[in-house]
Design a protein around this motif. Sequence first.
Motif, PDB file in Angstrom:
ATOM      1  N   TYR A  56       7.233  20.727  29.462  1.00 16.55           N
ATOM      2  CA  TYR A  56       7.527  21.617  30.578  1.00 16.55           C
ATOM      3  C   TYR A  56       8.035  22.969  30.073  1.00 16.55           C
ATOM      4  CZ  TYR A  56       7.605  16.973  32.693  1.00 16.55           C
ATOM      5  OH  TYR A  56       7.291  15.692  33.064  1.00 16.55           O
ATOM      6  N   GLY A  57       7.858  23.980  30.917  1.00 16.17           N
ATOM      7  CA  GLY A  57       8.350  25.302  30.575  1.00 16.17           C
ATOM      8  C   GLY A  57       7.554  25.981  29.486  1.00 16.17           C
ATOM      9  N   GLU A  58       6.282  25.591  29.317  1.00 17.92           N
ATOM     10  CA  GLU A  58       5.418  26.207  28.305  1.00 17.92           C
ATOM     11  C   GLU A  58       4.392  27.139  28.949  1.00 17.92           C
ATOM     12  OE1 GLU A  58       5.726  26.013  25.129  1.00 17.92           O
ATOM     13  OE2 GLU A  58       7.015  24.275  24.751  1.00 17.92           O
ATOM     14  N   HIS A  59       4.604  27.493  30.210  1.00 24.30           N
ATOM     15  CA  HIS A  59       3.734  28.415  30.942  1.00 24.30           C
ATOM     16  C   HIS A  59       2.323  27.864  31.119  1.00 24.30           C
ATOM     17  CE1 HIS A  59       6.647  31.507  29.009  1.00 24.30           C
ATOM     18  NE2 HIS A  59       7.181  30.977  30.107  1.00 24.30           N
ATOM     19  N   ASN A  60       2.251  26.537  31.255  1.00 19.40           N
ATOM     20  CA  ASN A  60       0.981  25.851  31.498  1.00 19.40           C
ATOM     21  C   ASN A  60       1.027  25.272  32.911  1.00 19.40           C
ATOM     22  OD1 ASN A  60      -1.158  23.995  31.649  1.00 19.40           O
ATOM     23  ND2 ASN A  60      -1.071  23.566  29.467  1.00 19.40           N
ATOM     24  N   LEU A  61       0.121  25.720  33.776  1.00 13.62           N
ATOM     25  CA  LEU A  61       0.159  25.279  35.167  1.00 13.62           C
ATOM     26  C   LEU A  61      -0.066  23.775  35.302  1.00 13.62           C
ATOM     27  CD1 LEU A  61      -1.753  28.154  37.013  1.00 13.62           C
ATOM     28  CD2 LEU A  61       0.725  27.796  36.825  1.00 13.62           C
ATOM     29  N   GLY A  62      -0.775  23.182  34.358  1.00 10.27           N
ATOM     30  CA  GLY A  62      -0.975  21.746  34.416  1.00 10.27           C
ATOM     31  C   GLY A  62       0.327  20.981  34.265  1.00 10.27           C
ATOM     32  N   ASP A  63       1.159  21.414  33.333  1.00  7.84           N
ATOM     33  CA  ASP A  63       2.453  20.759  33.148  1.00  7.84           C
ATOM     34  C   ASP A  63       3.379  21.043  34.328  1.00  7.84           C
ATOM     35  OD1 ASP A  63       1.888  19.635  30.535  1.00  7.84           O
ATOM     36  OD2 ASP A  63       1.941  21.693  29.803  1.00  7.84           O
ATOM     37  N   ASP A  64       3.287  22.245  34.903  1.00  5.04           N
ATOM     38  CA  ASP A  64       4.058  22.534  36.113  1.00  5.04           C
ATOM     39  C   ASP A  64       3.651  21.595  37.248  1.00  5.04           C
ATOM     40  OD1 ASP A  64       5.265  24.582  34.762  1.00  5.04           O
ATOM     41  OD2 ASP A  64       4.168  26.194  35.765  1.00  5.04           O
ATOM     42  N   ALA A  65       2.349  21.338  37.363  1.00  2.89           N
ATOM     43  CA  ALA A  65       1.866  20.449  38.414  1.00  2.89           C
ATOM     44  C   ALA A  65       2.385  19.030  38.200  1.00  2.89           C
ATOM     45  CB  ALA A  65       0.340  20.462  38.452  1.00  2.89           C
TER      46      ALA A  65
END
Length: 343
Positions: A7-16
């Motif tokens: 998380y918090g790596e600016h990847n929308l997939g992980d945000d989702a």
Amino acid sequence: MLLCGYYGEHNLGDDALLQVLLRQLPAGVDPLVTAADQQAVQAAFQVATVDRRSLSQVLRALAGCRALVLGGGSLLQDSTSFRSLVYYGALITAARLRGLPVLLWGQGLGPLRRRRSRLLARALLAMATAISWRDPASAALARSWGIDGRLGADPVWALPPRPWVGAGGPIVLCWRPVAALEPDRWRPWLEGVATLARQADRPVLWLPFHGEQDRGLPERLEAAGLLPPDLLERSRALPAADLEGAMATFAGAGLVLAMRLHGLILAAQSGSPCAALSYDPKVAAAAEGIGCPCHDLALAPPPSLAEEWRAVLDQPPSQERLAALRKGAAAHRLTLEPLRPPG
């Protein structure tokens, strides 16, 4: 409750993934989230965080928690590095030594290219209290080691779907840098997009799904002399978006061409016609579930590439398939039941 992920790596997939995980937590659970960009995660999700890049800080935080949740993605793998597997192994081992439950939620398993990685992963899975897998291949590998777990669709399918309003809309590229396409193997794929855009008379939007890796990709391709002139004229690079913004863009697209796994899933969740370009078997597996075209980036594209994409332009995926995938994503919630406070 320590929620550990990429998380918090600016990847929308992980945000989702994090958004779904927080929604599925039982009432009364107080989450603490590992994050690289802690401020971004705090602002987006209103949760407490700890620096995921500092193992010592995460271990200290774990000491004050009553459970460890490995949330989404493929965390037990060695394609990033063997050190990544050791990192999660240290957390799982520390949690079990403290007598804490360890829950693996919505996980993929692998790639595990080294023998020592497979041995370590097998030992770590045996410590888990409960596991849910996001794909059949991961579940089958774990089962071959004698490790049981629930099987569900990728957790991101649990996000609320959007209505598609993109008939006649732009072609959206959810593309990423891929080592297999360097330096000149980008050219036939770009020419396929150029042909499709020209024949259908559509603009082309480049959506950076990973805010750091994907931003500036069209400019880099142009600088390398790989972007066809007519595609350049039709192209517009979008700024890095949040989840809502990305899904709104997908919902208004006539076609989404996705390399990113969760870009493909979110496009389908937005009702958009989509096609996949697979750099990893997980992308091909998702495309098969959706029932959309998929091409392996390790192979040369077919001469009929633009025609294949034209066939799905403005043609949304099967709603029956999407409904089944959304139903399958509900299985992961059951993995979190051991966190429910008594009474």
